[in-house]
Structure formats: structure tokens, C-alpha cells
Design a protein around this motif. Structure first.
Motif, PDB file in Angstrom:
ATOM      1  N   SER A 289       0.958  -1.108   0.023  1.00  0.00           N
ATOM      2  CA  SER A 289      -0.042  -0.146   0.096  1.00  0.00           C
ATOM      3  C   SER A 289       0.805   1.202   0.032  1.00  0.00           C
ATOM      4  CB  SER A 289      -0.924   0.060   1.224  1.00  0.00           C
ATOM      5  OG  SER A 289      -1.939   1.023   0.978  1.00  0.00           O
TER       6      SER A 289
ATOM      7  N   HIS B  24      -1.888  -1.755  10.855  1.00  0.00           N
ATOM      8  CA  HIS B  24      -2.513  -2.431   9.932  1.00  0.00           C
ATOM      9  C   HIS B  24      -4.025  -2.756  10.272  1.00  0.00           C
ATOM     10  CE1 HIS B  24       0.433  -2.785   6.737  1.00  0.00           C
ATOM     11  NE2 HIS B  24       1.422  -2.842   7.736  1.00  0.00           N
TER      12      HIS B  24
ATOM     13  N   THR C 164      -6.255  -5.794  10.928  1.00  0.00           N
ATOM     14  CA  THR C 164      -6.051  -7.354  10.772  1.00  0.00           C
ATOM     15  C   THR C 164      -7.407  -8.126  11.230  1.00  0.00           C
ATOM     16  OG1 THR C 164      -3.788  -6.769  11.667  1.00  0.00           O
ATOM     17  CG2 THR C 164      -4.501  -8.924  12.112  1.00  0.00           C
TER      18      THR C 164
ATOM     19  N   LYS D  73       3.283  -7.371   4.368  1.00  0.00           N
ATOM     20  CA  LYS D  73       2.589  -6.291   4.182  1.00  0.00           C
ATOM     21  C   LYS D  73       3.687  -5.207   4.126  1.00  0.00           C
ATOM     22  CE  LYS D  73      -1.670  -7.595   6.860  1.00  0.00           C
ATOM     23  NZ  LYS D  73      -1.080  -8.514   7.617  1.00  0.00           N
TER      24      LYS D  73
ATOM     25  N   VAL E  28       4.163  -1.090   3.414  1.00  0.00           N
ATOM     26  CA  VAL E  28       3.521   0.288   3.019  1.00  0.00           C
ATOM     27  C   VAL E  28       4.694   1.256   2.580  1.00  0.00           C
ATOM     28  CG1 VAL E  28       1.959   2.109   4.010  1.00  0.00           C
ATOM     29  CG2 VAL E  28       1.684  -0.239   4.587  1.00  0.00           C
TER      30      VAL E  28
ATOM     31  N   GLU F  58       5.486  -5.668   7.601  1.00  0.00           N
ATOM     32  CA  GLU F  58       4.976  -6.567   8.747  1.00  0.00           C
ATOM     33  C   GLU F  58       4.773  -7.902   8.326  1.00  0.00           C
ATOM     34  OE1 GLU F  58       0.618  -7.127  10.195  1.00  0.00           O
ATOM     35  OE2 GLU F  58       1.465  -5.474  11.265  1.00  0.00           O
TER      36      GLU F  58
END
Length: 204
Positions: A140, A152, A154, A164, A166, A184
Motif C-alpha cells: 500500500s 494495519h 487485521t 505487508k 507500506v 509486517e
């Protein structure tokens, strides 16, 4: 994809230990120096977003642990990466996009531009369930904020094993262009050592 024999796996205890937790996730927020990458993208007339998204997948492809996934309680090593990212429309809404990683940037870039175009001509979130044999990495971008921490959403009802990433708003410091970056992962599959290896490759 290759199924991992958990009983003989060197991470067996780690996987089982963290797998019992409702939140087995770990990660950090840091910065990457993207001075050269930004300059290169501008000189070539390509999207900086596409370029660093490609580079993030290129780095992930070099780290085996980034391609581990939990499927039906079993661990698999998947072969092909999918950049599951986001695109923002002019009306402020976003949608999900998916670009299969290809070593050839031109191929990756063509798929990226196609996804962006389809997003701009659509509404809603464009949920696209990826093939389970594709190692999706959720990406993202928050290009409006140079963040120092990130949280995030979850879903604790199922075990999430997709890393993940960002990317934030770049800012200048001491003549260098710095980008906030958050990562993450599921701690049952990866440790801080593997995150450091990934960051080293991504920065390189």
C-alpha cells in the motif's frame, strides 16, 4: 509450489510457538534512501510508484522466507510473487490492483499501467482473489504523509501469512530523498534477521 515438511523444518518450534498467538505478527517502520531511484525514474519518464514497487518485489524474490505461505494449516514455499497493491482514483477512492512479478521491468510496467487504467474506469474496491499458488505481498502507499508509525487492519479470525509493505511520502534530509517504509510479517515464518536481509536488498 513446494510443501514444507514441518516436522523436519528448522523453524518447527518457531512456527508452532507463534502460531498459537492471536497476533503472531512482527515488523517495523524505517526509511529507505530512494534518491537514486527517484532520479532514475524521472530521467526515464516512468512512474516512480511502479519503479519502487518493482524494486520491492525484486528484493522479496531474493529472500526465500518472503515466499512462505500458510495454506490450510500447512506451510508452502511458493514460486511466483504477486504485488497486491492499491491505486487511488481522482475521486479519492482506492481499489486493489495485482501485478505478477516479472524480472523484466517493461513487462511488469505494462501490467501495472493496465491495472491503473482498469481501476480508473471502475468503481468499488475491485476485490481480486489471487491464485493460491501466487505468493501475494500486500503493498500500500500513503503518498500524502511521511509517517513514523503505522497500524494495519487485521482479521484475527484466520491466520494471515502475507507480508505487508507500506510506502509513505518522501522527504528530503541532508540532500537525500528519504521514504518512510513499513513492513509486517508473520513471525512464525520470518524473524528480524530475515527482515534485515530484505531491507538490505531493497535498499541496494
Amino acid at each position: 509450489m513446494k510443501k514444507i515438511d514441518i516436522d523436519s523444518w528448522k523453524r518447527k518450534e518457531h512456527f508452532e510457538f507463534f502460531g498459537k498467538m492471536k497476533s503472531p505478527y512482527t515488523g517495523f517502520t524505517t526509511e529507505v534512501d530512494c534518491t537514486k531511484a527517484y532520479r532514475y525514474a524521472k530521467e526515464k519518464g516512468i512512474s516512480f510508484y511502479a519503479w519502487y514497487l518493482y524494486k520491492s518485489m525484486q528484493a522479496a524474490n531474493l529472500i526465500e522466507e518472503m515466499k512462505y505461505r500458510i495454506i490450510d494449516g500447512e506451510v508452502y514455499l511458493l514460486d511466483t510473487l504477486l504485488a497486491g497493491s492499491t491505486a487511488v482514483r481522482s475521486d479519492g477512492t482506492f481499489a486493489f490492483i495485482g501485478i505478477v512479478y516479472n524480472e523484466d521491468f517493461e513487462t511488469f510496467y505494462a501490467d501495472f499501467k493496465k491495472e491503473i487504467e482498469e481501476t480508473n474506469n471502475s468503481t468499488g474496491m475491485r476485490f481480486k482473489k489471487p491464485d493460491k499458488e501466487l505468493a501475494q505481498i500486500r503493498c500500500s502507499v500513503v503518498p500524502w504523509v511521511s509517517f513514523t508509525q503505522l497500524v494495519h487492519p487485521t482479521d484475527f479470525t484466520e491466520m494471515d501469512s502475507e507480508p505487508k509493505l507500506v510506502f509513505g511520502k518522501c522527504h528530503e534530509r541532508d540532500g537525500r530523498l528519504m521514504m518512510p517504509f513499513s513492513i509486517e510479517v508473520n513471525h512464525g515464518l520470518m524473524d528480524g534477521y530475515h527482515l534485515a536481509k530484505y531491507m538490505e536488498e531493497f535498499q541496494r
